[in-house]
Design a protein around this motif. Sequence first.
Motif, PDB file in Angstrom:
ATOM      1  N   PRO A   1       3.610  -2.249   2.723  1.00  0.00           N
ATOM      2  CA  PRO A   1       4.391  -2.600   3.905  1.00  0.00           C
ATOM      3  C   PRO A   1       4.612  -1.364   4.711  1.00  0.00           C
ATOM      4  O   PRO A   1       4.723  -1.206   5.960  1.00  0.00           O
ATOM      5  N   ASN A   2       4.644  -0.203   4.099  1.00  0.00           N
ATOM      6  CA  ASN A   2       4.684   1.127   5.019  1.00  0.00           C
ATOM      7  C   ASN A   2       3.340   1.655   5.682  1.00  0.00           C
ATOM      8  O   ASN A   2       3.371   2.573   6.539  1.00  0.00           O
TER       9      ASN A   2
ATOM     10  N   ARG B   1       5.269  -4.058  -2.791  1.00  0.00           N
ATOM     11  CA  ARG B   1       6.504  -4.279  -2.125  1.00  0.00           C
ATOM     12  C   ARG B   1       7.005  -3.009  -1.390  1.00  0.00           C
ATOM     13  O   ARG B   1       7.492  -3.071  -0.315  1.00  0.00           O
ATOM     14  N   ILE B   2       6.576  -1.850  -1.794  1.00  0.00           N
ATOM     15  CA  ILE B   2       6.905  -0.631  -1.108  1.00  0.00           C
ATOM     16  C   ILE B   2       6.085   0.012  -0.414  1.00  0.00           C
ATOM     17  O   ILE B   2       6.129   0.469   0.941  1.00  0.00           O
TER      18      ILE B   2
END
Lengths: 415, 364
Positions: free
Chosen positions: A333-334, A329-330
């Motif tokens: 995406p980055n 989730r973190i």
Amino acid sequence: MSQTLVTVDGVPLKVSLARAQRRGKLKAIGLVVPLFLFILVTFFVPILDMLFRSVENQLVGEVMHRTVPLLNNWDEQSGELPSEEVFAALAEDFIEANETKLGGRVGRRLNYEKPGFSGLFRKTTRKAGSLEAPYQQSFIDINQKWGDVENWKIFKRESAPYTISYYLAAVDLGYGETGEIVRNKDDRRIYLKLFWRTVWMSSLITVICLFLAYPIAYLLSALPTRKSNLLIILVLLPFWTSLLVRTTAWIALLQQEGVINDLIVWLGFVADDNRLSMIHNRTGTIIAMVHILLPFMVLPLYSVMKTIPPSYMKAAKSLGATPFTAFVRIYMPNTVAGIGAGAILVFILSIGYYITPALVGGQSGTLISNFIAFHMSSSLNWGLAAALGAILLAIVLILYFLYDRIVGIDNMKLG
Amino acid sequence: MSNAKPLVRFVDIQKSYDGEILVVKNLNLDVAEGEFLTMLGPSGSGKTTCLMMLAGFEPATHGEIYLKDQSINNVAPHKRGIGMVFQNYALFPHMTVAENLAFPLEVRKMDKSEREQRVKRALDMVQLGPFGDRRPSQLSGGQQQRVAVARSLVFDPDLVLMDEPLGALDKNLREQMQYEIKHIHENLGLTVVYVTHDQSEALTMSNRIAVFDDGIIQQCAPPEVLYEQPANAFCANFIGENNRLFGKVIEDFGDSVKVKIDQGGEVHAKKVNVGGVGERSTLSLRPERVVVAPEEGSLPNEFSAKAEELIYLGDHIRTRFTVCGHDDFIVKIPNSAAHASLQEGDTVKIGWNMEDCRALDPSD
């Protein structure tokens, strides 16, 4: 307040400003010009030339300049041969072609549409001196084919200054009996299959590269700079070796009597008479190209991952996310910008890759670029080569457009 | 507040990264429920390491950490339920402010309506109600800071850790945020462990301050105690401004000592942390406790001092004197109507009370 602003000596402020900035502008232009000219001459002009060649068809009209205008009056649907006047003009054109030695080239051009034209034109040019009235009979005496209405239809169709027949050929289409566009016979369909193979093999190579590069880039970004610099050099090491050397090294490794086969036979995984064929086929192409293109995936990923602070993952965990959730989730995406940049780079490079598939591809591993090269250097059908190249270019541009729509080109980070 | 039962207990904690140097040496510390405890110290003193061990990002090399009487040494960070605010906020840039706040609730599988309600409440708490749809990058530093605080609180943790959260803000904003965080702490009855190297921040916000140096807690006390009764020379020097005089104890009166200053002069000082006669000592004296031109004989310690430098600071005049051979003796003279008017180079009498001068351990 409506009066224009002026400087102390009365010159309008805008004029004065433009004058003051002119030097800077000229300097900037001067710095850009050499590269701009270089790119123009070595990049844009060849591409435009190639695009032009894929539709250009001046040769027939130029060499047969007496016949071609008269053919426009001939109704090819009538089922009758052109008039004697046309044959007379043709005779004059052939006599001239005999002197300019261009008859063979026209024959070769028409031969792309139907085999046999090349021989017909060579023979007719050679015997141009013996042509005499009545010309129609005289031509048919030289070769029966001059009496075939179908041949005249092709001649008329391909005498226009521009043609789409190269593009038709490049997507396995051709003209049917009545001049309509039909698919080629099964055994002559090769290019669509090749395009498809090129696209899916490039996709596969891109995906493999991504899966191999992601963990490496993650490791590199997590290490202290001193260690990661050393490892980056190892990633870049292949760049310092000749592409040819690396590809041939794969041949030595992967061939039937090669290192890897010897090893697995010695270990007893495979019987000696059942050695794996890993080179001169699809597998070989994929292995070698993944190896060669891997750095192009690692570097953009690394440069993006380097900018992700470790505190993001810590924050996610402190907020209650499991390490897996935090990653998906973190962290991921980055890294999208890096994934996008790496994937598009590897894909575009592999879709036009030539040397490696040519050396290790064999029958099943050759890509569209190998056929472009074949038509450029062996069959000398530059029009078809140009059409194939133009389609490849279009595929890349479409993908680029889709990427821009989905990810946004501004998000791309190459390093 | 120190009587409440401890929420967090560090018991005999030691930490080493390389197996050679102890970054934290035998730490024992209790954090009471509802307390605002600040770990204060210079960089490299081990304070952030302690916080990371509590959060679960660093394992302790030795010892146990208890949270609500449960050892959490082997509990993964995400299972500890501790809120945390990071130095550079660590807001997730690909999510909006509201999504950032909803993240801890989502991973806890809270249903949507409750989630939205909580996010709204948390945003209102930090006065960012209308900013839920913005990206973190569209907010100012102070606003980002507020979002980070709100995010660490939105899942109602019992304990919130803050790792130099105001370090990246400018001075005015920092002071404003100090009050805001303090008020949130008071209103919600939170337990906060706060790490900073800024002593004024520590003094403003804390119930108790643990002063770290060299991996050891030098003193753990409420701000006023720490300032007025520093236990050792390091604390005296690290918290607030401090004049130091070095000398040797020549007489011991039980609760006070007479110290002979190396460059001459004898000072009568309160005995705090010093050995017997013959031992060396550092005398600590706050600049605002020095009286300029006292009434003759009214103070036990009176010396003549030469004014070397005067700096006008509005509310007070900072004056540098040479006293007993030390030329860095600072005195704050309040800017009152009656204040002594001095010129550079003047020699005056200065003095101080025995209680205001503390005899501490000899430092370097």
